[in-house]
Design a protein around this motif. Structure first.
Motif, PDB file in Angstrom:
ATOM      1  N   THR A  46       0.702  -1.239  -0.051  1.00  0.00           N
ATOM      2  CA  THR A  46      -0.176   0.014   0.064  1.00  0.00           C
ATOM      3  C   THR A  46       1.028   1.228  -0.104  1.00  0.00           C
ATOM      4  OG1 THR A  46       0.100   0.098   2.518  1.00  0.00           O
ATOM      5  CG2 THR A  46      -1.920  -0.949   1.288  1.00  0.00           C
ATOM      6  N   ASP A  47       2.115   1.125   0.010  1.00  0.00           N
ATOM      7  CA  ASP A  47       2.987   2.197  -0.036  1.00  0.00           C
ATOM      8  C   ASP A  47       4.297   2.042  -0.936  1.00  0.00           C
ATOM      9  OD1 ASP A  47       4.180   0.229   1.369  1.00  0.00           O
ATOM     10  OD2 ASP A  47       4.821   1.747   3.294  1.00  0.00           O
ATOM     11  N   PRO A  49       4.409   2.905  -4.587  1.00  0.00           N
ATOM     12  CA  PRO A  49       4.174   3.297  -5.830  1.00  0.00           C
ATOM     13  C   PRO A  49       5.487   3.288  -6.734  1.00  0.00           C
ATOM     14  CG  PRO A  49       4.501   5.258  -4.491  1.00  0.00           C
ATOM     15  CD  PRO A  49       4.722   4.064  -3.540  1.00  0.00           C
ATOM     16  N   TYR A  53       0.033   0.825  -4.258  1.00  0.00           N
ATOM     17  CA  TYR A  53      -0.115   1.915  -3.338  1.00  0.00           C
ATOM     18  C   TYR A  53      -1.640   2.352  -3.094  1.00  0.00           C
ATOM     19  CZ  TYR A  53      -0.577   4.918  -7.490  1.00  0.00           C
ATOM     20  OH  TYR A  53      -0.947   5.405  -8.724  1.00  0.00           O
ATOM     21  N   LYS A  54      -1.806   3.305  -2.257  1.00  0.00           N
ATOM     22  CA  LYS A  54      -3.349   3.650  -2.216  1.00  0.00           C
ATOM     23  C   LYS A  54      -3.231   5.297  -2.579  1.00  0.00           C
ATOM     24  CE  LYS A  54      -5.594   1.068   1.100  1.00  0.00           C
ATOM     25  NZ  LYS A  54      -6.230   1.275   2.161  1.00  0.00           N
ATOM     26  N   GLN A 176      11.808   2.806   3.651  1.00  0.00           N
ATOM     27  CA  GLN A 176      10.883   3.552   2.837  1.00  0.00           C
ATOM     28  C   GLN A 176      11.414   4.084   1.426  1.00  0.00           C
ATOM     29  OE1 GLN A 176       7.349   3.112   3.040  1.00  0.00           O
ATOM     30  NE2 GLN A 176       7.258   2.151   4.922  1.00  0.00           N
ATOM     31  N   ASN A 177      10.824   4.159   0.538  1.00  0.00           N
ATOM     32  CA  ASN A 177      11.641   4.659  -0.864  1.00  0.00           C
ATOM     33  C   ASN A 177      11.665   5.982  -0.525  1.00  0.00           C
ATOM     34  OD1 ASN A 177      11.484   2.247  -2.337  1.00  0.00           O
ATOM     35  ND2 ASN A 177       9.557   2.717  -3.375  1.00  0.00           N
ATOM     36  N   VAL A 178      10.759   6.871  -0.153  1.00  0.00           N
ATOM     37  CA  VAL A 178      10.858   8.424  -0.233  1.00  0.00           C
ATOM     38  C   VAL A 178      12.153   8.482   1.037  1.00  0.00           C
ATOM     39  CG1 VAL A 178       9.873  10.482   0.879  1.00  0.00           C
ATOM     40  CG2 VAL A 178       8.531   9.059  -0.584  1.00  0.00           C
ATOM     41  N   GLU A 179      12.233   7.897   2.104  1.00  0.00           N
ATOM     42  CA  GLU A 179      13.222   8.228   2.643  1.00  0.00           C
ATOM     43  C   GLU A 179      14.540   7.913   2.257  1.00  0.00           C
ATOM     44  OE1 GLU A 179      12.775   5.156   6.203  1.00  0.00           O
ATOM     45  OE2 GLU A 179      10.956   5.913   6.644  1.00  0.00           O
ATOM     46  N   PHE A 181      15.311   7.906  -0.969  1.00  0.00           N
ATOM     47  CA  PHE A 181      15.416   9.028  -1.970  1.00  0.00           C
ATOM     48  C   PHE A 181      15.953  10.286  -1.138  1.00  0.00           C
ATOM     49  CE2 PHE A 181      13.349   6.295  -5.011  1.00  0.00           C
ATOM     50  CZ  PHE A 181      14.256   6.081  -5.859  1.00  0.00           C
ATOM     51  N   ASN A 182      15.391  10.623  -0.400  1.00  0.00           N
ATOM     52  CA  ASN A 182      15.563  11.963   0.666  1.00  0.00           C
ATOM     53  C   ASN A 182      17.284  11.808   1.008  1.00  0.00           C
ATOM     54  OD1 ASN A 182      13.086  13.228  -0.025  1.00  0.00           O
ATOM     55  ND2 ASN A 182      12.278  12.903   1.839  1.00  0.00           N
ATOM     56  N   ILE A 185      19.559  12.844  -1.604  1.00  0.00           N
ATOM     57  CA  ILE A 185      19.454  13.994  -1.919  1.00  0.00           C
ATOM     58  C   ILE A 185      20.267  14.958  -0.644  1.00  0.00           C
ATOM     59  CG2 ILE A 185      17.762  16.163  -1.765  1.00  0.00           C
ATOM     60  CD1 ILE A 185      15.693  14.378  -3.137  1.00  0.00           C
ATOM     61  N   TRP A 202      13.031   8.561 -11.540  1.00  0.00           N
ATOM     62  CA  TRP A 202      13.361   9.290 -10.344  1.00  0.00           C
ATOM     63  C   TRP A 202      14.321  10.434 -10.881  1.00  0.00           C
ATOM     64  CZ3 TRP A 202      17.608  10.640  -7.651  1.00  0.00           C
ATOM     65  CH2 TRP A 202      17.336  11.280  -6.536  1.00  0.00           C
TER      66      TRP A 202
ATOM     67  N   ARG B  17      -9.049   9.756   5.667  1.00  0.00           N
ATOM     68  CA  ARG B  17      -8.149   8.594   5.876  1.00  0.00           C
ATOM     69  C   ARG B  17      -7.318   8.592   7.098  1.00  0.00           C
ATOM     70  NH1 ARG B  17      -4.514   8.111   0.911  1.00  0.00           N
ATOM     71  NH2 ARG B  17      -3.885   6.145   1.778  1.00  0.00           N
ATOM     72  N   LYS B 177       0.546   3.902   9.545  1.00  0.00           N
ATOM     73  CA  LYS B 177       0.679   3.499   8.125  1.00  0.00           C
ATOM     74  C   LYS B 177      -0.111   4.151   7.092  1.00  0.00           C
ATOM     75  CE  LYS B 177       2.337   0.806   5.541  1.00  0.00           C
ATOM     76  NZ  LYS B 177       3.722   0.133   5.409  1.00  0.00           N
ATOM     77  N   GLN B 180       2.014   6.967   6.215  1.00  0.00           N
ATOM     78  CA  GLN B 180       3.527   6.533   5.322  1.00  0.00           C
ATOM     79  C   GLN B 180       2.858   6.369   3.892  1.00  0.00           C
ATOM     80  OE1 GLN B 180       4.995   2.437   6.655  1.00  0.00           O
ATOM     81  NE2 GLN B 180       6.258   3.874   7.696  1.00  0.00           N
ATOM     82  N   GLN B 181       1.412   5.775   3.743  1.00  0.00           N
ATOM     83  CA  GLN B 181       0.955   5.654   2.238  1.00  0.00           C
ATOM     84  C   GLN B 181       0.771   6.912   1.805  1.00  0.00           C
ATOM     85  OE1 GLN B 181      -2.694   3.898   3.552  1.00  0.00           O
ATOM     86  NE2 GLN B 181      -1.702   1.799   3.442  1.00  0.00           N
ATOM     87  N   GLU B 184       4.549   8.245   0.886  1.00  0.00           N
ATOM     88  CA  GLU B 184       5.070   7.571  -0.222  1.00  0.00           C
ATOM     89  C   GLU B 184       4.514   8.161  -1.757  1.00  0.00           C
ATOM     90  OE1 GLU B 184       7.744   5.285  -0.625  1.00  0.00           O
ATOM     91  OE2 GLU B 184       8.009   6.030   1.711  1.00  0.00           O
ATOM     92  N   VAL B 185       3.312   8.435  -1.752  1.00  0.00           N
ATOM     93  CA  VAL B 185       2.709   8.714  -2.923  1.00  0.00           C
ATOM     94  C   VAL B 185       2.813   9.877  -3.230  1.00  0.00           C
ATOM     95  CG1 VAL B 185       0.309   9.089  -4.081  1.00  0.00           C
ATOM     96  CG2 VAL B 185       0.693   7.017  -2.832  1.00  0.00           C
ATOM     97  N   GLY B 187       5.250  12.009  -1.605  1.00  0.00           N
ATOM     98  CA  GLY B 187       6.839  12.408  -1.370  1.00  0.00           C
ATOM     99  C   GLY B 187       7.787  12.326  -2.464  1.00  0.00           C
ATOM    100  N   MET B 188       7.464  11.623  -3.675  1.00  0.00           N
ATOM    101  CA  MET B 188       8.533  11.551  -4.743  1.00  0.00           C
ATOM    102  C   MET B 188       8.398  13.100  -5.182  1.00  0.00           C
ATOM    103  SD  MET B 188      10.012   8.930  -5.469  1.00  0.00           S
ATOM    104  CE  MET B 188      10.135   7.405  -4.746  1.00  0.00           C
ATOM    105  N   LEU B 191       8.929  17.305  -1.550  1.00  0.00           N
ATOM    106  CA  LEU B 191       9.870  16.979  -0.644  1.00  0.00           C
ATOM    107  C   LEU B 191       9.418  17.156   0.765  1.00  0.00           C
ATOM    108  CD1 LEU B 191      13.171  17.859  -2.482  1.00  0.00           C
ATOM    109  CD2 LEU B 191      12.263  15.815  -1.996  1.00  0.00           C
TER     110      LEU B 191
END
Lengths: 275, 225
Positions: A46-47, A49, A53-54, A176-179, A181-182, A185, A202, B17, B177, B180-181, B184-185, B187-188, B191
């Protein structure tokens, strides 16, 4: 006072018995069981992408989810007959073993170790590693990484590959992916290793970085997985994937879910299984 | 800069949510605290009773729960029970069961501490005026013990609220959670997403736990008079 306590504990015991008594799982007639349930239980992320993901409405989306809906449609004639079990990378195997889901479609890379615990069906995607680094200090060869810090995601193919083949590289691991990639950076590592297709995407959005190494290690595949010994479901899945590959379903899945993220910087053939 | 926060929280059902996630967190922790208090008080009285078997049983139970990390208990009841004994419990039931097992153990120990800290003459004088054992417990021991219990119960409640994120490992999406979801969606591209979303989560936890501790201060004051 004893009497009260006996009654009390009897009530507790009864409640516990009631809580523990229902649903038992049997291996026989798995397909029948799913059809009887009227929905198929599919474990997805769910996290992560763009695979699972949601979206902002709380709906499950992504490449894996698109396939999950198709499987439900082929099974019940209705793409909504799927119940998503929301998993973590670390709980994918136990989710199958404990019969909490029928199929795992959570970007599950085939490995020999995992194949001893679950049954993998035919692949529906392929993946190779890449390494992204800042344009000002590009990493173009793995030898440049010796003694340096490399950012990876915990438990991923990149993590496994570098731990096994390049112990001389210090790994900085994130969940996590975002963590992750950050962290790149912020320069908490000289480079970041991940699935190459995701890196291409990316880097396109972050022009200060390049994928200095765009193909590394073995070409791995992403496969659906079922509980070990569930051959009935496995055979159905294999036939299903053959059919879907032949009718180029995965290209439309790609266009729907991955293209908006990857853009035209990625050739779909690098990630899709071609018939 | 504020735009980036507004765009996250106004997009789709994101705000709803987050509150649904909060609902899951509260449901698990509140039901478990309630059950823990209900089961913990009699268990604690049994723990401090004269029956040796009771004391031994609860001592073992308490030590077992204390040694086991909550995550291990969750895995044990959710995955192992199903794969080994084919007892397939729903995730929510497992979460409440495990949190209640943990809470009951802690509660029982708190009650035992509170009861044994009462001076011995409380029992002796109660018996001397002819109270039966249940009356003695209900009218004399428990009311006095409860006041001494309060700080411990409040502490346990807030710890339970803060431990709920573990339930995601048994496939229940709680508040953290959901955060986090969303991160993650978004955050790309955004920033600052993690700062805004986790910042909000911080305030939500604070907004829940702080009133609980205020309430306990209030009760302590009222009871002192």
């Amino acid at each position: 006072m004893r009497k009260e306590f006996y009654i009390f504990w009897l009530a507790v015991a009864l409640a516990a018995f009631w809580a523990f008594s229902p649903v038992s799982a049997k291996a026989a007639g798995e397909m029948d069981k799913i059809k009887q349930a009227g929905e198929i239980r599919i474990a997805v992320f769910t996290d992560k992408p763009p695979f699972g993901y949601k979206d902002e409405n709380g709906d499950n989306k992504g490449y894996d989810v698109f396939l999950a809906h198709r499987l439900a449609k082929d099974l019940f004639g209705d793409p909504s007959k799927v119940r998503f079990v929301e998993v973590e990378a670390a709980s994918r195997i136990s989710t199958l073993e404990a019969d909490k889901a029928d199929i795992v479609l959570a970007n599950f890379t085939y490995t020999a170790e995992r194949a001893q615990q679950v049954d993998f069906a035919k692949p529906y995607m392929k993946v190779a590693l890449g390494v992204a680094s800042p344009k000002t200090a590009p990493i173009t060869d793995v030898s440049q990484l010796a003694g340096a810090k490399l950012i990876v995601n915990k438990g991923t193919t990149a993590d496994a590959y570098f731990t096994k083949n390049h112990p001389e590289i210090e790994l900085v691991k994130y969940d996590q992916n975002v963590e992750a990639f950050n962290a790149l950076i912020d320069r908490r590592g000289v480079a970041l290793a991940h699935d190459n297709a995701l890196l291409f995407a990316w880097v396109r959005a972050n022009q200060d970085f390049v994928t200095g190494i765009d193909f590394l290690g073995d070409l791995d595949t992403i496969n659906p997985a079922v509980k070990k010994g569930n051959t009935e479901l496995l055979e159905w899945l294999n036939a299903e994937i053959d059919k879907l590959t032949a009718e180029q379903f995965f290209f439309s899945d790609y266009e729907e879910t991955l293209l908006p993220i990857y853009g035209d910087s990625v050739d779909p053939k690098t990630v899709l299984i071609t018939p | 800069m504020l735009d980036s926060a507004i765009s996250i929280f106004t997009a789709g059902r994101n705000m709803a949510r987050i509150f649904e996630g909060l609902g899951v967190t509260l449901k698990i922790s509140m039901i478990s605290v309630l059950l823990s208090v209900l089961l913990g008080v009699p268990s604690g009285l049994l723990m401090s009773s004269k029956i040796r078997f009771c004391r031994l049983f609860f001592k073992l139970y308490l030590e077992f729960i204390r040694i086991m990390p909550i995550l291990v208990l969750l895995f044990l009841f959710y995955y192992s029970l199903s794969s080994v004994f084919s007892i397939n419990l729903p995730a929510m039931a497992v979460a409440i069961l495990v949190f209640t097992l943990w809470g009951t153990a802690e509660m029982a120990d708190l009650v035992r501490g509170a009861v044994t800290s009462l001076p011995k003459h409380q029992w002796e004088s109660s018996r001397a005026i002819g109270l039966t054992e249940p009356q003695l417990n209900i009218y004399v021991i428990v009311p006095q013990a409860i006041r001494r219990l309060l700080p411990g119960v409040i502490n346990l409640t807030t710890r339970m609220i803060k431990t709920t994120p573990f339930v995601f490992f048994i496939n229940i999406p709680d508040l953290v959670k959901v955060a986090q979801q969303i991160v993650e969606v978004t955050g790309m591209k955004n920033l600052l997403a993690s700062v805004w979303v986790y910042g909000l989560i911080f305030f939500i936890y604070f907004a829940i736990c702080y009133p609980i501790s205020l309430f306990s201060h209030y009760l302590e004051k009222v009871w002192q008079d």
